[in-house]
Design a protein around this motif. Sequence first.
Motif, PDB file in Angstrom:
ATOM      1  N   ARG A 240      21.899   6.279  61.370  1.00  0.00           N
ATOM      2  CA  ARG A 240      20.643   6.558  60.672  1.00  0.00           C
ATOM      3  C   ARG A 240      20.278   8.053  60.585  1.00  0.00           C
ATOM      4  O   ARG A 240      19.746   8.482  59.570  1.00  0.00           O
ATOM      5  N   PRO A 241      20.550   8.834  61.637  1.00  0.00           N
ATOM      6  CA  PRO A 241      20.167  10.252  61.529  1.00  0.00           C
ATOM      7  C   PRO A 241      20.810  10.963  60.329  1.00  0.00           C
ATOM      8  O   PRO A 241      20.236  11.905  59.782  1.00  0.00           O
ATOM      9  N   GLU A 243      21.331   9.562  57.396  1.00  0.00           N
ATOM     10  CA  GLU A 243      20.464   9.153  56.289  1.00  0.00           C
ATOM     11  C   GLU A 243      19.161   9.971  56.278  1.00  0.00           C
ATOM     12  O   GLU A 243      18.746  10.479  55.231  1.00  0.00           O
ATOM     13  N   TYR A 244      18.542  10.114  57.458  1.00  0.00           N
ATOM     14  CA  TYR A 244      17.266  10.825  57.513  1.00  0.00           C
ATOM     15  C   TYR A 244      17.445  12.307  57.202  1.00  0.00           C
ATOM     16  O   TYR A 244      16.622  12.909  56.520  1.00  0.00           O
ATOM     17  N   SER A 247      17.753  12.925  53.562  1.00  0.00           N
ATOM     18  CA  SER A 247      16.462  12.824  52.858  1.00  0.00           C
ATOM     19  C   SER A 247      15.648  14.098  53.020  1.00  0.00           C
ATOM     20  O   SER A 247      14.688  14.319  52.290  1.00  0.00           O
ATOM     21  N   LEU A 255      20.124   7.894  50.800  1.00  0.00           N
ATOM     22  CA  LEU A 255      21.283   7.106  51.208  1.00  0.00           C
ATOM     23  C   LEU A 255      20.819   5.678  51.471  1.00  0.00           C
ATOM     24  O   LEU A 255      19.830   5.452  52.160  1.00  0.00           O
TER      25      LEU A 255
ATOM     26  N   SER B  24      15.131   5.551  65.932  1.00  0.00           N
ATOM     27  CA  SER B  24      15.819   6.841  65.763  1.00  0.00           C
ATOM     28  C   SER B  24      14.898   8.030  65.994  1.00  0.00           C
ATOM     29  O   SER B  24      15.365   9.114  66.321  1.00  0.00           O
ATOM     30  N   TYR B 182       8.807   8.654  54.093  1.00  0.00           N
ATOM     31  CA  TYR B 182      10.229   8.425  53.876  1.00  0.00           C
ATOM     32  C   TYR B 182      10.475   7.092  53.177  1.00  0.00           C
ATOM     33  O   TYR B 182      11.255   7.005  52.221  1.00  0.00           O
ATOM     34  N   GLN B 185       9.635   7.268  49.572  1.00  0.00           N
ATOM     35  CA  GLN B 185      10.701   7.993  48.855  1.00  0.00           C
ATOM     36  C   GLN B 185      11.870   7.053  48.563  1.00  0.00           C
ATOM     37  O   GLN B 185      12.480   7.113  47.493  1.00  0.00           O
TER      38      GLN B 185
END
Lengths: 504, 504
Positions: A240-241, A243-244, A247, A255, B24, B182, B185
């Motif tokens: 996940r990081p 993806e973040y 963004s 993603l 996360s 997020y 978005q």
Amino acid sequence: MEVPIIDEDHAERVLSELEDYQISHGSLLKVPRGLVDFESPTALARPVGVSIVPTIFPQPQFEQAQYIQRLFNELYIKVSEDDAWLETITRPLARVDEFVAKLWSIWERVRDEGEVQKLRCGIFRSDYMLHCSDLRNLDRGATSDEDIRKDLIGSKLKQVEFNTYSCAGGSHATMVANMHRYLAQKGTHEATNLPANNALRSIVEVLAKAHHAYVPTSGTRKRAILMTVQPNNVNICDERPIEYALSECDPPIILYRVEFSDEVMQSCSLGPDRELLFRPPSRSQPLEISVVYQRAGYDSHEYDEQGVGARLMLEKSRAIKCPTILSHIAGLKKVQQELTRPGALERFLDPEGASILRPTFAPQFPVDESEDGRNALRIASDREAAENYVLKPSLEGGGHNIFGRDIPDFLEAIPPQEKNKYILMEKIRPPMSHGILVSPMMIFQGPVISELGILGACIWRRDGQNAEIITNSRGGWTFKTKPHDVEEMSVVKGYGCFDCPSLF
Amino acid sequence: MEVPIIDEDHAERVLSELEDYQISHGSLLKVPRGLVDFESPTALARPVGVSIVPTIFPQPQFEQAQYIQRLFNELYIKVSEDDAWLETITRPLARVDEFVAKLWSIWERVRDEGEVQKLRCGIFRSDYMLHCSDLRNLDRGATSDEDIRKDLIGSKLKQVEFNTYSCAGGSHATMVANMHRYLAQKGTHEATNLPANNALRSIVEVLAKAHHAYVPTSGTRKRAILMTVQPNNVNICDERPIEYALSECDPPIILYRVEFSDEVMQSCSLGPDRELLFRPPSRSQPLEISVVYQRAGYDSHEYDEQGVGARLMLEKSRAIKCPTILSHIAGLKKVQQELTRPGALERFLDPEGASILRPTFAPQFPVDESEDGRNALRIASDREAAENYVLKPSLEGGGHNIFGRDIPDFLEAIPPQEKNKYILMEKIRPPMSHGILVSPMMIFQGPVISELGILGACIWRRDGQNAEIITNSRGGWTFKTKPHDVEEMSVVKGYGCFDCPSLF
């Protein structure tokens, strides 16, 4: 053995510093619902295994591993595009290994239909252990800190494997490196020479670069990156990081995760120009996928009929694959073993490059009807001789290996032709150091073994059977440590622990 | 009632987006070891309660709350230094409230010995609900989205309380605001007008500024910030991010946590110039504390003999207190009630300022022998009349209130002089909106009530009984939502959920 670095009174406080840092930063494993006896509509999480104190590692070998990474990237980029050479390895293997056969047939169909996307993205990880033929070994009893350092500094960097597919650990390694640097700053431990780690950033940067390099078929559709994932993933804090962070790029890059292969089939399709169209559940308009980032599709069980269909669609599409099916195949253990044959490296690198990489290879052999293969079989059938070897299937990743004295019985039990699936590799004998680890499984203090992974981040263009390299960069590192007497480095199972090398 | 915004099929996916984001980013509550049936040497964590979709809130009232915050900061800064006025309130209260008596006696001893530190730091939070006298209420049955918006936009901003001590929620609110931006978005929900939130940054900035404003007694000692915390804290994800962000300042500022009051007594002492010396367990040299940031010491049970001694040492020290004992006392409900008396605001603010703040006050009364107090007692003794009121003890924070029809029996049961501890406040009647919430306790979809908190971050210097204001800034916001039929907004208990206003 030297005294432990933390005393018992201090331990509770240090553990709470560690676990609070991990909880606050998402250095966690997700606990699937139902595993624990705890009624809740939301998931639980627990800290991933980490070292309590950074484990020592020799600086020269750490730097050597960094230094040679771009050469390894280049090697595997070139191997990936040399499908003629890969075919010579894969064809015989495919006869006995159904998984390899499926992967190769996917390539053949892609090749026969003609590729519409020649750009490729690769996120690699080369894994090493230190190897020492003459150990003042912890096994042989108490060893001083000075002897441990001598063993480490005198040892050689040996490649365990080169991973080309779904390389994990970059986010965790970044967090744990930051954690140990923070704890050092706060005086919680005394390690001073802790390297910075840009693993997460380098993964994000190469994906962003690939995203922007993608030329869409129409200017009107929104574009996004697609990450394939396995269902019920516990390792979301590694995925996940990315993806973040994407963004937070300017402009933001979105993603989407899709489970391989069910969701791929449900939500993806090919457009008229083989653009990969993805319909997120929340949007009515399909998006055009710029990059397929593979974090699933590495286990053979994922390749039922639907799995093959899903992979084929992704590979045939116009999206940039990270990585392609050919790079996936290049990561087979059999390829690694073939590269150790005399002259093999020189097919891809100049003699100087070859001479830099070759010393990191551990001796390894096919298990087949060739002369080398028959020699290997002789070793593998002898309990005593096999002691120093490990038998590895040609699969990507670890976790299916057979060790030492278990090898003869194992080979006895399988059909003769199955043997060809395996390679026989001389065991790396890593010098141990002293470590303090905590995981959901254990608190461990004693002799430990570390594994260093160096990430590579690359973009290239296929040109015939050659590669035009566009980006070739080192991409940070992973460093994992386990108790010396555990064979597996599995972090998810709670044996391996993310760590930060304390360089000396 | 309008249709829910997410359908059931979509819910699982949205929940996994939410929980992965929370895991996360450390938007979590720590689960104390032993609470769950799960053998592990490390703690567990679970996502803190959040809204699944941002809850609507009217933009004018959101902006009004922001706009008046600096005026409220100024008011409470001035109240904090006017110990003569505070004494008129505290003296009678101290006779019946042992906790208030202890706090005031700490101030008296600090005052009598003479303060060596005139700089103060304050992190405040003013909490509001909307109040609507004529509700097209969800209670009365189905209500359209249009009617809900009319109720909200037609309602008035009313202050629930003004917190001067250990104001929590800033980190959680920042994370949840980022999360909802997020998800918007990514198209997971359709909320568009989501305000940014600098709550965490503003807390970090004011602490850093106070740290640098501290003039040390000697140039040689390292300096650090001290955060007092309660033992076995589950809310580390609200506190720790402040520590980590301070460590990322340039130059880094180290913050140490000490449990109040055991560890304060063990690890702190006063130097010859009343500098607050702190010995971290891991360092041999004591550090000089620049700022004491209080996140404990608000419950009366913390003030046994040792607790009083610990607080006294901190207050007497040269460290800048965030906040001082006087600011702590200024946060009593009794002070809030006294400020609603005619003319009280004008003691501290010019008439224009007073006229801006006064409309946010809900009617509230003492419960004592004054004429107002006797009136309040008449209301509080009548089940029917009490329906519209809430009885609040003078303590800091919420959670000890008696509501509506429970008031008469409660007052009947306590000794007569105890009544003076309480204030009687007209109930705020918030219009409900539709909300979707998930917490470790529940998944809820239905009528909800939100509470808006605005943070203030201030530094000032005491000058006689006046204040010279150095920094007076708004500091982001918190926004919490709960099911309409739950009295408590407690996030730790799983009723209240962090949320992001969807402004309209």
